[in-house]
Design a protein around this motif. Sequence first.
Motif, mmCIF file in Angstrom:
data_model
loop_
_atom_site.group_PDB
_atom_site.id
_atom_site.type_symbol
_atom_site.label_atom_id
_atom_site.label_comp_id
_atom_site.label_asym_id
_atom_site.label_seq_id
_atom_site.Cartn_x
_atom_site.Cartn_y
_atom_site.Cartn_z
ATOM 1 N N UNK A 248 25.789 -22.624 -63.909
ATOM 2 C CA UNK A 248 25.128 -23.927 -63.677
ATOM 3 C C UNK A 248 23.602 -23.874 -63.724
ATOM 4 N N UNK A 249 23.055 -22.675 -63.726
ATOM 5 C CA UNK A 249 21.614 -22.520 -63.961
ATOM 6 C C UNK A 249 21.422 -21.196 -64.688
ATOM 7 N N UNK A 250 20.345 -21.098 -65.421
ATOM 8 C CA UNK A 250 20.101 -19.917 -66.229
ATOM 9 C C UNK A 250 19.674 -18.749 -65.347
ATOM 10 N N UNK A 251 20.525 -17.732 -65.328
ATOM 11 C CA UNK A 251 20.240 -16.564 -64.487
ATOM 12 C C UNK A 251 21.012 -15.374 -65.062
ATOM 13 N N UNK A 252 20.404 -14.713 -66.023
ATOM 14 C CA UNK A 252 21.100 -13.652 -66.758
ATOM 15 C C UNK A 252 21.482 -12.479 -65.876
#
Length: 382
Positions: A248-252
């Motif tokens: 749901x959010x960009x967090x590699x």
Amino acid sequence: MATEQLLANPPDANEPQPLYNRRETIMGATIPFLIISYMAVLFRVYVRIKIIRDPGWDDFFVVLAAVRLLLPIEYGLGRHMLYTPDATMVKYQMLFYVENAMYITEGGFIKVSLLFQYLRIFKAGVMRYVCLTLLVVISLWAVSYSAIAWVPCMPIREYWERYGSSKCWGLGFNDEDSFVRTIESHSALNMVFDALVFMIPLVLFSESNLRLKNILAMVGVFTVGILVVFISVWRLYTIVDHRAATYPYMDFTWWAPLTLILSCLEINLAIICASMPIFWPILEQSLAEIFVTSEVRISSENRALEDAGRGFELRERAESIKSTSGNSRESLTREPARETVDAYAHYKDQYVIAQVDPFGNNVPGARVETEIATKPKPKWAI
């Protein structure tokens, strides 16, 4: 771009780590299988080079597939990217670049190795052409995606330095949609090719001369193959579920651990599955020599052959020695007197002649017959 999206929707800094994000989980789930796969490759290469003396392209590609490491774990993997220092993130992206490119390349290597291995079995017929077709298609797929993985930007260092003066594509994250589509398409094709490659040997179950031992061995190998396909499906699900670590959010660094664990397990189990049929028969034989004892039955029978109208047996020789005259030399050496010995008597023994000349018909009961049965050449050999 990634930093701006994170700042717009920052994660909770106090969010508890999922079990699969913890360092001990990542290490514990990957290192044992990594060691086992290395051992399997070593056994395989030893058997092919030292015992069978028949190495091939399948061995070459399986060795290439075994060269891998879990690199980014010390540089932010499992933690939120936003709260990781910039210098650490640069190292993470550099190591992740290597890790991801190695996985994509090795996924192709292990499938190519298995197909070369199948070509040793299917010497002719439809299945050989199926293997050759898959070999060409999978090789093209592996080369294409490996090129995208190893050269995601130009120059390559822009992948982790991000100065903004480079041209990136695919896995280089030029834009979010192309990045997600590239990863999802590779994972979907990887799953399909895994299923096809591990389904090919199922045709061997149609052989009528399979013994129970062969069936159990094949079932064991195919069970590992099915597990590889299941992990491949699971990996694709994790990628689609988080849109390649952007939802749901960009967090590699936060969403990637489970996918990386599954990637390592998939490759390791595939290598083990490909190597077991090579070294296991030799290992089983060696273990049998150590732990299994054999019962040996020794039987003897007198040789009976009609010679000059009387029964001729070996014990007659012993009786003749016993009944010889009491010459001292003869008694001590158990040699008959020189004048009573025919030096060429054994050449006149009809039983010996029958063994030397098996095509002779002059000795009853001492014939040797040979029958050679032929059958059509099979389309594959087990």
